[in-house]
Scaffold this motif. Structure first.
Motif, PDB file in Angstrom:
ATOM      1  N   VAL A  41     -95.558  36.485  -0.401  1.00 24.07           N
ATOM      2  CA  VAL A  41     -94.288  37.131  -0.657  1.00 24.07           C
ATOM      3  C   VAL A  41     -93.109  36.953   0.385  1.00 24.07           C
ATOM      4  O   VAL A  41     -92.102  36.886  -0.188  1.00 24.07           O
ATOM      5  CB  VAL A  41     -94.731  38.630  -0.562  1.00 24.07           C
ATOM      6  N   SER A  42     -93.577  37.003   1.765  1.00 29.02           N
ATOM      7  CA  SER A  42     -92.447  36.879   2.510  1.00 29.02           C
ATOM      8  C   SER A  42     -91.970  35.552   2.840  1.00 29.02           C
ATOM      9  O   SER A  42     -90.694  35.421   3.247  1.00 29.02           O
ATOM     10  CB  SER A  42     -93.183  37.398   4.020  1.00 29.02           C
ATOM     11  N   LEU A  43     -92.577  34.335   2.603  1.00 36.27           N
ATOM     12  CA  LEU A  43     -91.803  33.005   2.822  1.00 36.27           C
ATOM     13  C   LEU A  43     -90.573  32.738   1.965  1.00 36.27           C
ATOM     14  O   LEU A  43     -89.754  32.526   2.605  1.00 36.27           O
ATOM     15  CB  LEU A  43     -92.992  32.026   2.951  1.00 36.27           C
ATOM     16  N   PRO A  44     -90.551  33.126   0.753  1.00 33.30           N
ATOM     17  CA  PRO A  44     -89.666  32.787  -0.043  1.00 33.30           C
ATOM     18  C   PRO A  44     -88.248  33.856   0.448  1.00 33.30           C
ATOM     19  O   PRO A  44     -87.296  33.181   0.485  1.00 33.30           O
ATOM     20  CB  PRO A  44     -89.887  33.156  -1.474  1.00 33.30           C
ATOM     21  N   SER A  45     -88.467  34.968   0.784  1.00 32.00           N
ATOM     22  CA  SER A  45     -87.672  35.847   1.334  1.00 32.00           C
ATOM     23  C   SER A  45     -87.048  35.207   2.641  1.00 32.00           C
ATOM     24  O   SER A  45     -86.030  35.700   3.229  1.00 32.00           O
ATOM     25  CB  SER A  45     -88.429  37.169   1.857  1.00 32.00           C
ATOM     26  N   ILE A  46     -87.979  34.864   3.615  1.00 33.02           N
ATOM     27  CA  ILE A  46     -87.533  34.149   4.732  1.00 33.02           C
ATOM     28  C   ILE A  46     -86.490  33.018   4.663  1.00 33.02           C
ATOM     29  O   ILE A  46     -85.637  32.989   5.101  1.00 33.02           O
ATOM     30  CB  ILE A  46     -88.716  33.772   5.672  1.00 33.02           C
ATOM     31  N   PHE A  47     -87.022  32.266   3.641  1.00 32.22           N
ATOM     32  CA  PHE A  47     -86.128  30.846   3.409  1.00 32.22           C
ATOM     33  C   PHE A  47     -84.754  31.361   3.004  1.00 32.22           C
ATOM     34  O   PHE A  47     -83.510  30.834   3.300  1.00 32.22           O
ATOM     35  CB  PHE A  47     -86.791  30.223   2.383  1.00 32.22           C
ATOM     36  N   VAL A  48     -84.761  32.519   2.078  1.00 32.63           N
ATOM     37  CA  VAL A  48     -83.341  32.672   1.557  1.00 32.63           C
ATOM     38  C   VAL A  48     -82.396  33.646   2.424  1.00 32.63           C
ATOM     39  O   VAL A  48     -81.240  33.768   2.196  1.00 32.63           O
ATOM     40  CB  VAL A  48     -83.363  33.325   0.037  1.00 32.63           C
ATOM     41  N   SER A  49     -83.144  34.308   3.147  1.00 35.88           N
ATOM     42  CA  SER A  49     -82.421  35.162   4.268  1.00 35.88           C
ATOM     43  C   SER A  49     -82.139  34.676   5.497  1.00 35.88           C
ATOM     44  O   SER A  49     -81.049  34.677   5.967  1.00 35.88           O
ATOM     45  CB  SER A  49     -83.484  36.504   4.383  1.00 35.88           C
ATOM     46  N   THR A  50     -83.148  34.293   6.210  1.00 38.78           N
ATOM     47  CA  THR A  50     -82.808  33.582   7.813  1.00 38.78           C
ATOM     48  C   THR A  50     -83.064  32.073   7.590  1.00 38.78           C
ATOM     49  O   THR A  50     -82.646  31.477   8.706  1.00 38.78           O
ATOM     50  CB  THR A  50     -83.432  34.161   8.620  1.00 38.78           C
ATOM     51  N   ASN A  51     -83.745  31.445   6.718  1.00 37.63           N
ATOM     52  CA  ASN A  51     -84.071  30.327   6.761  1.00 37.63           C
ATOM     53  C   ASN A  51     -84.746  29.797   8.035  1.00 37.63           C
ATOM     54  O   ASN A  51     -84.521  28.453   8.741  1.00 37.63           O
ATOM     55  CB  ASN A  51     -82.892  29.246   6.384  1.00 37.63           C
ATOM     56  N   ASP A  52     -85.636  30.556   8.724  1.00 32.69           N
ATOM     57  CA  ASP A  52     -86.125  30.456  10.052  1.00 32.69           C
ATOM     58  C   ASP A  52     -87.435  29.594   9.715  1.00 32.69           C
ATOM     59  O   ASP A  52     -88.485  29.897   9.692  1.00 32.69           O
ATOM     60  CB  ASP A  52     -86.607  31.614  10.731  1.00 32.69           C
ATOM     61  N   ARG A  57     -93.537  27.397  10.378  1.00 30.11           N
ATOM     62  CA  ARG A  57     -94.357  26.344  10.862  1.00 30.11           C
ATOM     63  C   ARG A  57     -95.348  27.260  11.702  1.00 30.11           C
ATOM     64  O   ARG A  57     -96.566  26.904  12.082  1.00 30.11           O
ATOM     65  CB  ARG A  57     -93.559  25.280  11.750  1.00 30.11           C
ATOM     66  N   ASN A  58     -94.703  28.022  12.814  1.00 29.37           N
ATOM     67  CA  ASN A  58     -95.593  28.709  13.654  1.00 29.37           C
ATOM     68  C   ASN A  58     -96.584  29.408  12.827  1.00 29.37           C
ATOM     69  O   ASN A  58     -97.686  29.578  13.351  1.00 29.37           O
ATOM     70  CB  ASN A  58     -94.865  29.785  14.604  1.00 29.37           C
ATOM     71  N   SER A  59     -96.314  30.189  11.995  1.00 35.13           N
ATOM     72  CA  SER A  59     -97.468  30.860  11.125  1.00 35.13           C
ATOM     73  C   SER A  59     -98.304  29.969  10.565  1.00 35.13           C
ATOM     74  O   SER A  59     -99.479  30.510  10.580  1.00 35.13           O
ATOM     75  CB  SER A  59     -96.466  31.766   9.980  1.00 35.13           C
ATOM     76  N   LEU A  60     -97.887  29.215  10.037  1.00 32.49           N
ATOM     77  CA  LEU A  60     -98.879  28.276   9.411  1.00 32.49           C
ATOM     78  C   LEU A  60     -99.810  27.542  10.332  1.00 32.49           C
ATOM     79  O   LEU A  60    -101.050  27.601  10.216  1.00 32.49           O
ATOM     80  CB  LEU A  60     -98.404  27.121   8.406  1.00 32.49           C
ATOM     81  N   ASP A  61     -99.217  27.151  11.486  1.00 30.82           N
ATOM     82  CA  ASP A  61     -99.984  26.511  12.515  1.00 30.82           C
ATOM     83  C   ASP A  61    -101.050  27.532  13.238  1.00 30.82           C
ATOM     84  O   ASP A  61    -101.998  27.241  13.472  1.00 30.82           O
ATOM     85  CB  ASP A  61     -99.205  26.145  13.669  1.00 30.82           C
ATOM     86  N   SER A  62    -100.754  28.922  13.199  1.00 32.11           N
ATOM     87  CA  SER A  62    -101.719  29.804  13.675  1.00 32.11           C
ATOM     88  C   SER A  62    -102.774  29.821  12.757  1.00 32.11           C
ATOM     89  O   SER A  62    -104.211  30.048  13.073  1.00 32.11           O
ATOM     90  CB  SER A  62    -100.928  31.131  13.555  1.00 32.11           C
ATOM     91  N   LEU A  63    -102.880  29.709  11.355  1.00 30.68           N
ATOM     92  CA  LEU A  63    -103.901  29.540  10.349  1.00 30.68           C
ATOM     93  C   LEU A  63    -104.532  28.361  10.474  1.00 30.68           C
ATOM     94  O   LEU A  63    -105.699  28.272  10.787  1.00 30.68           O
ATOM     95  CB  LEU A  63    -103.396  29.625   9.006  1.00 30.68           C
ATOM     96  N   LEU A  64    -103.803  27.177  10.578  1.00 32.36           N
ATOM     97  CA  LEU A  64    -104.484  26.006  10.614  1.00 32.36           C
ATOM     98  C   LEU A  64    -105.316  25.669  11.837  1.00 32.36           C
ATOM     99  O   LEU A  64    -106.130  24.711  11.943  1.00 32.36           O
ATOM    100  CB  LEU A  64    -103.289  24.856  10.425  1.00 32.36           C
TER     101      LEU A  64
END
Length: 123
Positions: A41-52, A57-64
């Motif tokens: 839910v949060s990633l599409p919101s991030i892309f359209v609001s802050t595009n950070d 990447r940091n979040s995905l890297d934490s999982l991977l």
């Protein structure tokens, strides 16, 4: 009065969640950890609001970073790596996170770096 419950765990607010400066967590009053299901839910919101994109990447890297030897992912990212529960559903949610990063950034290099280990977990 000091109450001690068996389900009470030590809680630290100074844990390192990612190697970067920011990440997506599941709430300040909850576990404060990266959860791929919440990223759905949060990633599409991030892309359209802050595009950070670095935050994503940091979040995905934490999982991977916590993939086991077979490539399976745990249901949560750092710092709670003592929770070694593998989740097929959350593994797939991570794939959606990788997809969103590629969709909104076109960062094929990142996908190529993580894809081999990620797909090994699907096997």
């Amino acid at each position: 009065m000091n109450i001690s419950l068996p389900q009470t765990a030590t809680w630290y607010n100074n844990a390192t969640t990612t190697q970067g400066s920011s990440c997506v967590v599941n709430g300040v009053k909850r576990d404060r950890e990266v959860l791929p299901g919440d990223m759905l839910v949060s990633l599409p919101s991030i892309f359209v609001s802050t595009n950070d994109l670095q935050l994503v990447r940091n979040s995905l890297d934490s999982l991977l970073a916590l993939q086991n030897s077979t490539g399976q992912l745990r249901y949560t990212g750092c710092p709670f790596d003592h929770l070694r529960i593998v989740s097929f559903t959350y593994h797939l949610y991570s794939s959606i996170g990788i997809y969103h990063l590629y969709r909104y950034s076109g960062d094929l290099e990142y996908v190529e770096i993580v894809w081999g280990n990620f797909t090994r977990g699907l096997a």
